[in-house]
Design a protein around this motif. Structure first.
Motif, PDB file in Angstrom:
ATOM      1  N   PRO A 365       0.792  -1.233   0.000  1.00  0.00           N
ATOM      2  CA  PRO A 365       0.000   0.000   0.000  1.00  0.00           C
ATOM      3  C   PRO A 365       0.823   1.282   0.000  1.00  0.00           C
ATOM      4  N   ASP A 366       2.058   1.235   0.533  1.00  0.00           N
ATOM      5  CA  ASP A 366       2.892   2.438   0.577  1.00  0.00           C
ATOM      6  C   ASP A 366       3.580   2.736  -0.749  1.00  0.00           C
ATOM      7  N   ILE A 367       3.520   1.794  -1.697  1.00  0.00           N
ATOM      8  CA  ILE A 367       4.258   1.931  -2.944  1.00  0.00           C
ATOM      9  C   ILE A 367       3.300   2.244  -4.084  1.00  0.00           C
ATOM     10  N   ARG A 368       3.657   3.256  -4.856  1.00  0.00           N
ATOM     11  CA  ARG A 368       2.891   3.578  -6.055  1.00  0.00           C
ATOM     12  C   ARG A 368       3.777   3.394  -7.273  1.00  0.00           C
ATOM     13  N   TRP A 369       3.162   3.385  -8.423  1.00  0.00           N
ATOM     14  CA  TRP A 369       3.925   3.103  -9.648  1.00  0.00           C
ATOM     15  C   TRP A 369       4.991   4.148  -9.913  1.00  0.00           C
ATOM     16  N   VAL A 370       4.742   5.378  -9.516  1.00  0.00           N
ATOM     17  CA  VAL A 370       5.746   6.419  -9.721  1.00  0.00           C
ATOM     18  C   VAL A 370       6.997   6.105  -8.902  1.00  0.00           C
ATOM     19  N   ASP A 371       6.823   5.490  -7.718  1.00  0.00           N
ATOM     20  CA  ASP A 371       7.975   5.099  -6.905  1.00  0.00           C
ATOM     21  C   ASP A 371       8.781   4.017  -7.617  1.00  0.00           C
ATOM     22  N   LEU A 372       8.081   3.093  -8.241  1.00  0.00           N
ATOM     23  CA  LEU A 372       8.752   2.015  -8.968  1.00  0.00           C
ATOM     24  C   LEU A 372       9.506   2.567 -10.178  1.00  0.00           C
ATOM     25  N   VAL A 373       8.924   3.584 -10.824  1.00  0.00           N
ATOM     26  CA  VAL A 373       9.615   4.230 -11.953  1.00  0.00           C
ATOM     27  C   VAL A 373      10.911   4.877 -11.482  1.00  0.00           C
ATOM     28  N   GLY A 374      10.870   5.580 -10.334  1.00  0.00           N
ATOM     29  CA  GLY A 374      12.081   6.197  -9.808  1.00  0.00           C
ATOM     30  C   GLY A 374      13.137   5.172  -9.454  1.00  0.00           C
ATOM     31  N   MET A 375      12.733   4.064  -8.824  1.00  0.00           N
ATOM     32  CA  MET A 375      13.673   3.005  -8.478  1.00  0.00           C
ATOM     33  C   MET A 375      14.281   2.394  -9.727  1.00  0.00           C
ATOM     34  N   ALA A 376      13.450   2.177 -10.755  1.00  0.00           N
ATOM     35  CA  ALA A 376      13.956   1.621 -12.010  1.00  0.00           C
ATOM     36  C   ALA A 376      14.915   2.584 -12.686  1.00  0.00           C
ATOM     37  N   GLY A 377      14.661   3.895 -12.515  1.00  0.00           N
ATOM     38  CA  GLY A 377      15.590   4.875 -13.064  1.00  0.00           C
ATOM     39  C   GLY A 377      16.957   4.768 -12.422  1.00  0.00           C
ATOM     40  N   VAL A 378      16.994   4.638 -11.103  1.00  0.00           N
ATOM     41  CA  VAL A 378      18.263   4.476 -10.393  1.00  0.00           C
ATOM     42  C   VAL A 378      18.945   3.171 -10.798  1.00  0.00           C
ATOM     43  N   ALA A 379      18.152   2.138 -11.090  1.00  0.00           N
ATOM     44  CA  ALA A 379      18.715   0.858 -11.513  1.00  0.00           C
ATOM     45  C   ALA A 379      19.449   0.968 -12.856  1.00  0.00           C
ATOM     46  N   GLY A 380      19.259   2.078 -13.556  1.00  0.00           N
ATOM     47  CA  GLY A 380      19.974   2.296 -14.807  1.00  0.00           C
ATOM     48  C   GLY A 380      21.428   2.683 -14.617  1.00  0.00           C
ATOM     49  N   ILE A 381      21.860   2.827 -13.367  1.00  0.00           N
ATOM     50  CA  ILE A 381      23.283   3.069 -13.101  1.00  0.00           C
ATOM     51  C   ILE A 381      24.000   1.730 -13.252  1.00  0.00           C
ATOM     52  N   GLY A 382      24.624   1.513 -14.397  1.00  0.00           N
ATOM     53  CA  GLY A 382      25.236   0.215 -14.671  1.00  0.00           C
ATOM     54  C   GLY A 382      26.649   0.113 -14.142  1.00  0.00           C
ATOM     55  N   PHE A 383      27.486   0.965 -14.534  1.00  0.00           N
ATOM     56  CA  PHE A 383      28.865   1.175 -14.109  1.00  0.00           C
ATOM     57  C   PHE A 383      29.720  -0.091 -14.014  1.00  0.00           C
ATOM     58  N   THR A 384      29.916  -0.675 -12.810  1.00  0.00           N
ATOM     59  CA  THR A 384      30.962  -1.690 -12.613  1.00  0.00           C
ATOM     60  C   THR A 384      30.891  -2.820 -13.640  1.00  0.00           C
ATOM     61  N   VAL A 385      29.764  -3.528 -13.693  1.00  0.00           N
ATOM     62  CA  VAL A 385      29.656  -4.660 -14.615  1.00  0.00           C
ATOM     63  C   VAL A 385      29.591  -4.166 -16.059  1.00  0.00           C
ATOM     64  N   SER A 386      28.981  -3.008 -16.281  1.00  0.00           N
ATOM     65  CA  SER A 386      28.926  -2.457 -17.637  1.00  0.00           C
ATOM     66  C   SER A 386      30.326  -2.134 -18.148  1.00  0.00           C
ATOM     67  N   LEU A 387      31.172  -1.569 -17.280  1.00  0.00           N
ATOM     68  CA  LEU A 387      32.548  -1.299 -17.680  1.00  0.00           C
ATOM     69  C   LEU A 387      33.311  -2.591 -17.923  1.00  0.00           C
ATOM     70  N   LEU A 388      33.047  -3.620 -17.106  1.00  0.00           N
ATOM     71  CA  LEU A 388      33.703  -4.910 -17.310  1.00  0.00           C
ATOM     72  C   LEU A 388      33.300  -5.507 -18.655  1.00  0.00           C
ATOM     73  N   VAL A 389      32.019  -5.463 -18.977  1.00  0.00           N
ATOM     74  CA  VAL A 389      31.554  -6.004 -20.256  1.00  0.00           C
ATOM     75  C   VAL A 389      32.115  -5.187 -21.421  1.00  0.00           C
ATOM     76  N   THR A 390      32.313  -3.884 -21.210  1.00  0.00           N
ATOM     77  CA  THR A 390      32.966  -3.063 -22.231  1.00  0.00           C
ATOM     78  C   THR A 390      34.373  -3.566 -22.504  1.00  0.00           C
ATOM     79  N   GLU A 391      35.110  -3.880 -21.424  1.00  0.00           N
ATOM     80  CA  GLU A 391      36.461  -4.413 -21.583  1.00  0.00           C
ATOM     81  C   GLU A 391      36.445  -5.731 -22.351  1.00  0.00           C
TER      82      GLU A 391
END
Length: 472
Positions: A365-391
């Motif tokens: 009940p405390d969670i709305r879809w807009v909260d899930l959108v914000g969390m999914a946005g933060v999940a777009g920070i790939g960095f460590t594994v993304s840089l490894l896959v780039t290598e």
């Protein structure tokens, strides 16, 4: 769900509906365990951010020559065709990140055997959401780079990963009081995301497989598992025992994986799966060896291994404003940015929406879809594994290599901005939720919003490691 933009609340008189919620608080024990992990990951994320900034400054300053010389300095020896002479950059990517993947393996095993993911009902949604958060970015990258430069498609997996340490560091900097249910979902999603990333690296980035070395690796792996199970009390009691007994076996396994063609970091995952996740000895019986190792070695991963890798990997010379614009115009960089920023949101939120429709599950009940959108946005920070896959995807001499790194760094910044833009305006509401979650009207030491503790017994989740340290 009657309204896509508002939460669906289950009747307060129907406790059975709690088991249908896909974003819920769970038990207080699970909450405490998650709080410990989030605190350590947040601190490590801040160190990671500092290492990244330092690398970028050095790579784009008069000291760039010294930085590159240090990164490309060879260390080690080759014994015949047994390759152990690597640059410092490769030692960081192949060696130090094995520690990161060891911790990821421990967390995976604990979650699937003693944590929330042992329940098929609870595991399905974060697994599907994580799969959506991997598949959609990869598909967007392929669509954008299909007509791009030759070899660009090799980087299809770069926008697939989520960097939980960096994501949590961003949330800490924002001061966002995320509700427990949402933070739990972010952590669980990142754990499953790590599993998918491990599978991708093992399956798609294995070249020139040498089965002889892989077969030889079974010997130290078997010894590692035998010793870890039979002498669990020893490693709990004596801090240095693991360094003297298990580390040499782990190093041999890692070297054999390095020369087998399977990426060496996978050795960390395999060894983690050999560690018992339930206590087997009377010494320190409240917590398992997996919990003990996770508590002891996570600071080494978040405070040393990952930041050092970032220092050597994130230092890309952009060549001034014109070079940066050229990199941003590359289909590879565009594909990574679109994949991590837009693809993660579409994949995670879309997959979650579909699962709630198919299973009739409900949001807390405390969670709305807009909260899930914000969390999914933060999940777009790939960095460590993304840089490894780039290598792993592009040779350092390939211009696409630099473009991909610029894309990863740019996407991580934009993902943080998008997440902040969605979550910050809701901080006041999150504070009110946090105040309600702290209420303990019956004074039993457990806030009233948490689910009852399941009865203890064989196969039940082990107690969390105490704040002061695991058993020694």
């Amino acid at each position: 769900m009657n309204d896509r933009h508002s939460p669906v609340t289950a009747p307060a008189t129907a406790p059975a509906r709690r088991s249908e919620r896909i974003l819920e608080r769970g038990t207080y024990r699970e909450y405490l365990r998650i709080e410990q992990i989030l605190t350590r990951e947040t601190t490590g994320g801040l160190v990671l951010l500092a290492a990244t900034v330092l690398a970028l400054i050095l790579a784009n300053s008069p000291a760039s020559g010294a930085y590159e010389a240090l990164r490309d300095q060879h260390v080690g020896v080759d014994i015949g065709d047994f390759h152990l002479r690597l640059t410092l950059g490769h030692w960081a990517a192949d060696g130090l990140l094995a520690i990161f993947f060891f911790l990821a393996g421990l967390e995976l095993k604990m979650e699937f055997l003693t944590g929330d993911l042992r329940s098929p009902g609870k595991a399905l949604v974060p697994m599907v959401a994580a799969a959506g958060g991997v598949a959609v970015p990869a598909l967007l990258f392929v669509a954008i780079t299909a007509a791009g430069p030759p070899g660009a498609l090799q980087g299809w997996a770069i926008p697939a990963a989520t960097d939980i340490a960096f994501a949590l560091a961003v949330l800490a900097l924002l001061g966002s009081h995320l509700p427990t249910a949402l933070r739990t979902f972010l952590l669980t999603l990142a754990i499953v995301d790590d599993l998918i990333a491990i599978i991708i690296i093992a399956v798609f980035y294995t070249a020139d497989l040498r089965l002889g070395y892989l077969a030889l690796a079974l010997i130290p792996i078997a010894l590692y598992a035998l010793v870890a199970h039979r002498a669990e009390w020893l490693f709990k009691k004596h801090y240095g025992a693991a360094w003297l007994v298990l580390l040499p076996l782990g190093a041999i396994t890692w070297a054999l994986f390095l020369n087998s063609g399977v990426h060496a970091t996978i050795a960390g995952v395999v060894l983690a799966f050999m560690i018992p996740v339930r206590s087997r000895s009377r010494y320190g019986a409240r917590y398992s060896l997996a919990q003990t190792f996770e508590h002891r070695f996570r600071p080494l991963s978040t405070g040393v291994a990952v930041p050092v890798f970032a220092f050597f990997s994130a230092g890309v010379a952009v060549g001034g404003v014109s070079g940066l614009l050229d990199a941003w115009s590359s289909p590879v960089a565009i594909g990574i940015v679109v994949g991590l920023v837009a693809g993660k949101i579409l994949g995670i939120v879309g997959a979650t929406f579909l699962v709630t429709r198919l299973r009739g599950a409900h949001l807390d009940p405390d969670i709305r879809w807009v909260d899930l959108v914000g969390m999914a946005g933060v999940a777009g920070i790939g960095f460590t594994v993304s840089l490894l896959v780039t290598e792993l995807s592009f040779d350092p001499s390939d211009p696409l290599h630099a473009a991909a790194k610029v894309g990863v760094l740019t996407a991580s910044v934009l993902a943080a901005v998008v997440g902040a833009a969605v979550l910050l305006p809701r901080n006041r509401r999150y504070r009110r939720i946090a105040e309600r979650e702290a209420v303990d009207a019956d004074a039993d030491g457990v806030p009233d919003v948490f689910a009852p503790e399941p009865p203890a017994g064989p196969g039940s989740a082990a107690d969390e490691a105490p704040p002061g340290g695991a058993a020694r």
